[in-house]
Design a protein around this motif. Structure first.
Motif, PDB file in Angstrom:
ATOM      1  N   LEU A  91      39.946  28.347  49.652  1.00  0.00           N
ATOM      2  CA  LEU A  91      38.621  28.818  49.250  1.00  0.00           C
ATOM      3  C   LEU A  91      37.548  27.794  49.606  1.00  0.00           C
ATOM      4  O   LEU A  91      37.736  26.590  49.453  1.00  0.00           O
ATOM      5  N   ASP A  92      36.400  28.304  50.042  1.00  0.00           N
ATOM      6  CA  ASP A  92      35.241  27.460  50.330  1.00  0.00           C
ATOM      7  C   ASP A  92      34.233  27.452  49.188  1.00  0.00           C
ATOM      8  O   ASP A  92      33.455  26.513  49.051  1.00  0.00           O
ATOM      9  N   LEU A  93      34.233  28.523  48.393  1.00  0.00           N
ATOM     10  CA  LEU A  93      33.220  28.673  47.349  1.00  0.00           C
ATOM     11  C   LEU A  93      33.766  29.518  46.213  1.00  0.00           C
ATOM     12  O   LEU A  93      34.526  30.460  46.440  1.00  0.00           O
ATOM     13  N   ILE A  94      33.363  29.178  44.985  1.00  0.00           N
ATOM     14  CA  ILE A  94      33.649  29.978  43.788  1.00  0.00           C
ATOM     15  C   ILE A  94      32.322  30.263  43.102  1.00  0.00           C
ATOM     16  O   ILE A  94      31.570  29.340  42.769  1.00  0.00           O
ATOM     17  N   VAL A  95      32.017  31.532  42.910  1.00  0.00           N
ATOM     18  CA  VAL A  95      30.834  31.948  42.157  1.00  0.00           C
ATOM     19  C   VAL A  95      31.310  32.613  40.874  1.00  0.00           C
ATOM     20  O   VAL A  95      32.023  33.618  40.927  1.00  0.00           O
ATOM     21  N   LEU A  96      30.944  32.045  39.740  1.00  0.00           N
ATOM     22  CA  LEU A  96      31.310  32.604  38.435  1.00  0.00           C
ATOM     23  C   LEU A  96      30.076  33.243  37.818  1.00  0.00           C
ATOM     24  O   LEU A  96      29.137  32.547  37.407  1.00  0.00           O
ATOM     25  N   ALA A  97      30.050  34.564  37.778  1.00  0.00           N
ATOM     26  CA  ALA A  97      28.948  35.303  37.169  1.00  0.00           C
ATOM     27  C   ALA A  97      29.241  35.468  35.689  1.00  0.00           C
ATOM     28  O   ALA A  97      30.159  36.192  35.309  1.00  0.00           O
ATOM     29  N   THR A  98      28.480  34.785  34.849  1.00  0.00           N
ATOM     30  CA  THR A  98      28.676  34.876  33.404  1.00  0.00           C
ATOM     31  C   THR A  98      27.399  34.507  32.683  1.00  0.00           C
ATOM     32  O   THR A  98      26.620  33.671  33.154  1.00  0.00           O
ATOM     33  N   SER A  99      27.180  35.133  31.539  1.00  0.00           N
ATOM     34  CA  SER A  99      26.077  34.773  30.653  1.00  0.00           C
ATOM     35  C   SER A  99      26.590  34.085  29.398  1.00  0.00           C
ATOM     36  O   SER A  99      25.796  33.737  28.522  1.00  0.00           O
ATOM     37  N   LEU A 152      35.603  33.258  46.368  1.00  0.00           N
ATOM     38  CA  LEU A 152      36.041  33.929  45.143  1.00  0.00           C
ATOM     39  C   LEU A 152      34.820  34.223  44.282  1.00  0.00           C
ATOM     40  O   LEU A 152      34.021  33.320  44.003  1.00  0.00           O
ATOM     41  N   VAL A 153      34.658  35.485  43.886  1.00  0.00           N
ATOM     42  CA  VAL A 153      33.585  35.885  42.967  1.00  0.00           C
ATOM     43  C   VAL A 153      34.233  36.402  41.689  1.00  0.00           C
ATOM     44  O   VAL A 153      35.064  37.315  41.732  1.00  0.00           O
ATOM     45  N   VAL A 154      33.852  35.815  40.561  1.00  0.00           N
ATOM     46  CA  VAL A 154      34.396  36.208  39.265  1.00  0.00           C
ATOM     47  C   VAL A 154      33.258  36.687  38.372  1.00  0.00           C
ATOM     48  O   VAL A 154      32.204  36.048  38.301  1.00  0.00           O
ATOM     49  N   GLY A 155      33.460  37.812  37.706  1.00  0.00           N
ATOM     50  CA  GLY A 155      32.549  38.284  36.673  1.00  0.00           C
ATOM     51  C   GLY A 155      33.279  38.225  35.341  1.00  0.00           C
ATOM     52  O   GLY A 155      34.339  38.832  35.194  1.00  0.00           O
ATOM     53  N   ALA A 156      32.757  37.459  34.389  1.00  0.00           N
ATOM     54  CA  ALA A 156      33.455  37.272  33.112  1.00  0.00           C
ATOM     55  C   ALA A 156      32.453  37.066  31.991  1.00  0.00           C
ATOM     56  O   ALA A 156      31.479  36.329  32.157  1.00  0.00           O
ATOM     57  N   ASP A 157      32.702  37.706  30.866  1.00  0.00           N
ATOM     58  CA  ASP A 157      31.835  37.506  29.709  1.00  0.00           C
ATOM     59  C   ASP A 157      32.606  37.665  28.408  1.00  0.00           C
ATOM     60  O   ASP A 157      33.561  38.448  28.325  1.00  0.00           O
ATOM     61  N   GLN A 158      32.161  36.886  27.434  1.00  0.00           N
ATOM     62  CA  GLN A 158      32.715  36.945  26.078  1.00  0.00           C
ATOM     63  C   GLN A 158      31.553  37.244  25.131  1.00  0.00           C
ATOM     64  O   GLN A 158      31.102  36.400  24.368  1.00  0.00           O
ATOM     65  N   LEU A 159      31.082  38.481  25.172  1.00  0.00           N
ATOM     66  CA  LEU A 159      29.925  38.853  24.370  1.00  0.00           C
ATOM     67  C   LEU A 159      30.232  38.911  22.878  1.00  0.00           C
ATOM     68  O   LEU A 159      29.305  38.927  22.060  1.00  0.00           O
ATOM     69  N   SER A 160      31.517  38.919  22.525  1.00  0.00           N
ATOM     70  CA  SER A 160      31.870  38.909  21.103  1.00  0.00           C
ATOM     71  C   SER A 160      31.335  37.663  20.404  1.00  0.00           C
ATOM     72  O   SER A 160      31.193  37.651  19.180  1.00  0.00           O
ATOM     73  N   ARG A 161      31.034  36.606  21.175  1.00  0.00           N
ATOM     74  CA  ARG A 161      30.438  35.389  20.611  1.00  0.00           C
ATOM     75  C   ARG A 161      29.034  35.634  20.078  1.00  0.00           C
ATOM     76  O   ARG A 161      28.588  34.951  19.152  1.00  0.00           O
ATOM     77  N   TRP A 162      28.328  36.578  20.701  1.00  0.00           N
ATOM     78  CA  TRP A 162      26.900  36.710  20.456  1.00  0.00           C
ATOM     79  C   TRP A 162      26.508  38.064  19.880  1.00  0.00           C
ATOM     80  O   TRP A 162      25.330  38.399  19.812  1.00  0.00           O
ATOM     81  N   VAL A 163      27.485  38.850  19.474  1.00  0.00           N
ATOM     82  CA  VAL A 163      27.206  40.138  18.828  1.00  0.00           C
ATOM     83  C   VAL A 163      27.018  39.940  17.330  1.00  0.00           C
ATOM     84  O   VAL A 163      27.729  39.148  16.705  1.00  0.00           O
ATOM     85  N   ASP A 164      26.068  40.631  16.739  1.00  0.00           N
ATOM     86  CA  ASP A 164      25.951  40.700  15.284  1.00  0.00           C
ATOM     87  C   ASP A 164      26.925  41.772  14.826  1.00  0.00           C
ATOM     88  O   ASP A 164      26.659  42.963  14.955  1.00  0.00           O
ATOM     89  N   TRP A 165      28.058  41.363  14.302  1.00  0.00           N
ATOM     90  CA  TRP A 165      29.124  42.301  13.959  1.00  0.00           C
ATOM     91  C   TRP A 165      28.829  43.115  12.696  1.00  0.00           C
ATOM     92  O   TRP A 165      29.656  43.914  12.266  1.00  0.00           O
ATOM     93  N   ASP A 166      27.627  42.927  12.138  1.00  0.00           N
ATOM     94  CA  ASP A 166      27.194  43.759  11.023  1.00  0.00           C
ATOM     95  C   ASP A 166      26.090  44.722  11.437  1.00  0.00           C
ATOM     96  O   ASP A 166      25.534  45.431  10.602  1.00  0.00           O
ATOM     97  N   ASP A 167      25.768  44.745  12.736  1.00  0.00           N
ATOM     98  CA  ASP A 167      24.758  45.661  13.261  1.00  0.00           C
ATOM     99  C   ASP A 167      25.482  46.777  14.013  1.00  0.00           C
ATOM    100  O   ASP A 167      25.912  46.604  15.146  1.00  0.00           O
ATOM    101  N   ARG A 168      25.602  47.937  13.398  1.00  0.00           N
ATOM    102  CA  ARG A 168      26.403  49.016  13.986  1.00  0.00           C
ATOM    103  C   ARG A 168      25.774  49.579  15.262  1.00  0.00           C
ATOM    104  O   ARG A 168      26.443  50.216  16.059  1.00  0.00           O
ATOM    105  N   ARG A 169      24.486  49.333  15.485  1.00  0.00           N
ATOM    106  CA  ARG A 169      23.831  49.842  16.691  1.00  0.00           C
ATOM    107  C   ARG A 169      24.296  49.101  17.938  1.00  0.00           C
ATOM    108  O   ARG A 169      24.297  49.673  19.026  1.00  0.00           O
ATOM    109  N   SER A 170      24.659  47.834  17.783  1.00  0.00           N
ATOM    110  CA  SER A 170      25.023  47.038  18.957  1.00  0.00           C
ATOM    111  C   SER A 170      26.477  46.579  18.968  1.00  0.00           C
ATOM    112  O   SER A 170      27.083  46.472  20.038  1.00  0.00           O
ATOM    113  N   CYS A 171      27.066  46.335  17.797  1.00  0.00           N
ATOM    114  CA  CYS A 171      28.410  45.740  17.784  1.00  0.00           C
ATOM    115  C   CYS A 171      29.461  46.684  18.341  1.00  0.00           C
ATOM    116  O   CYS A 171      30.515  46.236  18.824  1.00  0.00           O
TER     117      CYS A 171
END
Length: 349
Positions: A91-99, A152-171
């Motif tokens: 591989l020459d390059l790794i791009v990790l797409a994540t927020s 290599l292009v990777v798309g990865a996210d762990q949004l469970s870190r940033w969800v308000d798990w008491d907000d039924r509209r978004s969780c």
């Protein structure tokens, strides 16, 4: 001639001997734990019928105590490399797409080290749910310029870190996952990235955001510092939905028109997996049959930058996507950002 007289446009030399892009391998990884709608209903005032009717989601995966985003990214990448038959040091390059990186300074270098990709430079790219598509287009430019051969292009996210798990509209919407794609330069003029369009509109960004904490703390004397950290995801669901059903068909129509592509020639519609109603609306706009619309939203929810490569990997491995198939894809989300790409699947050489 002085610098003031120079035309910066004229100084840009056109690229010669540019290379096409080949899609060679894909991989994905998801957390072990799946949380159903009924389970989530034990925490917030919701139920399976309510969630399914509005989103099409039945369950989502959440990273457990013995898992991490880095681990999922690594597994997805290893599986993509294995499919392509490549060693990581090619591989020459790794791009990790994540927020949602494990390290705010960047997680791509750690992924490079995990894989043993000693010859690759690695960096993170942040574009939320559009991240994978933006990352793929970015990576393709390094190949087309002749600067790099394998990426290599990777798309990865762990949004469970940033969800308000008491907000039924978004969780109810979000889950965790990683997906990967490896691409290389073609030697015969073939190009699997037949066209793309990318868009951003920061004036509408407040409808979907993960804002920083604004609390300030005393530092010394009359000076203070801002406390680091972020608030939970904030979303105006109705506005996001209206944005998606308006802009996604529009950008896909522009892309098909600019590439001279008819909707009838598309084998698969692969959209960011945010809401089944959005997928259905776009398919109806282009008269694409339901059986040609790729969707695994019911099992994983919205995994942000991971949704497109996760769905791609699933459809390649179960045999739906075959070499030569044409795929119309679109990513859209926070920023606001959105884009579209017309792809072909070559598969391993």
């Amino acid at each position: 001639m002085t610098d003031a007289n120079l035309d910066p446009i004229a100084l840009v030399e056109p690229l010669h001997n540019t290379s096409g892009v080949l899609l060679r391998g894909c991989g994905s990884a998801t957390p072990t734990r799946s949380i159903s709608n009924d389970e989530l209903g034990k925490r917030v005032d919701t139920n399976d019928a309510w969630i399914r009717s509005r989103t099409g989601i039945a369950a989502r995966r959440v990273v457990g105590a013995d898992e991490s985003l880095g681990e999922l990214s690594g597994l997805a990448a290893e599986r993509a490399l294995e499919m392509a038959g490549w060693k990581a040091d090619s591989l020459d390059l790794i791009v990790l797409a994540t927020s949602t990186p494990d390290d705010l300074f960047g997680s791509a270098p750690r992924l490079q080290a995990r894989l043993g990709a000693v010859n690759a430079v690695a960096f993170d790219l942040t574009a939320a749910c559009s991240g994978f598509l933006f990352g793929l287009v970015t990576a393709a430019q390094y190949i087309r310029s002749g600067a790099m051969r394998r990426i290599l292009v990777v798309g990865a996210d762990q949004l469970s870190r940033w969800v308000d798990w008491d907000d039924r509209r978004s969780c109810v919407l979000f889950g965790d996952a990683a997906g990967a794609l490896v691409i290389e330069a073609s030697t015969d003029g073939t190009d699997d990235l037949e066209g793309f369009l990318l868009r951003s509109d920061g004036s509408r960004g407040a409808v979907l955001q993960l804002p920083q904490v604004t609390e300030r703390c005393e530092l010394i004397g009359d000076a203070s510092h801002q406390q680091g950290g972020f608030e939970p995801i904030q979303m105006n669901g109705q506005e996001v939905y209206k944005f998606a059903v308006r802009e996604v068909p529009a950008i896909l129509a522009s892309l098909l028109n600019s590439t001279g592509t008819s909707p009838e020639s598309i084998d698969w519609l692969l959209l960011h997996q945010a809401n089944q109603r959005i997928l259905d609306a776009v398919a109806e706009r282009f008269k694409i049959p339901n059986e040609q619309v790729l969707s695994n939203l019911a099992f994983y929810g919205n995994t942000s930058a991971a949704t497109i490569p996760l769905m791609l990997d699933e459809a390649v491995r179960d045999g739906r996507i075959q070499p030569g198939h044409r795929i119309a894809s679109s990513g859209f989300g926070a920023g606001l950002s959105w884009g579209a790409a017309l792809l072909r699947w070559s598969g391993p050489a």
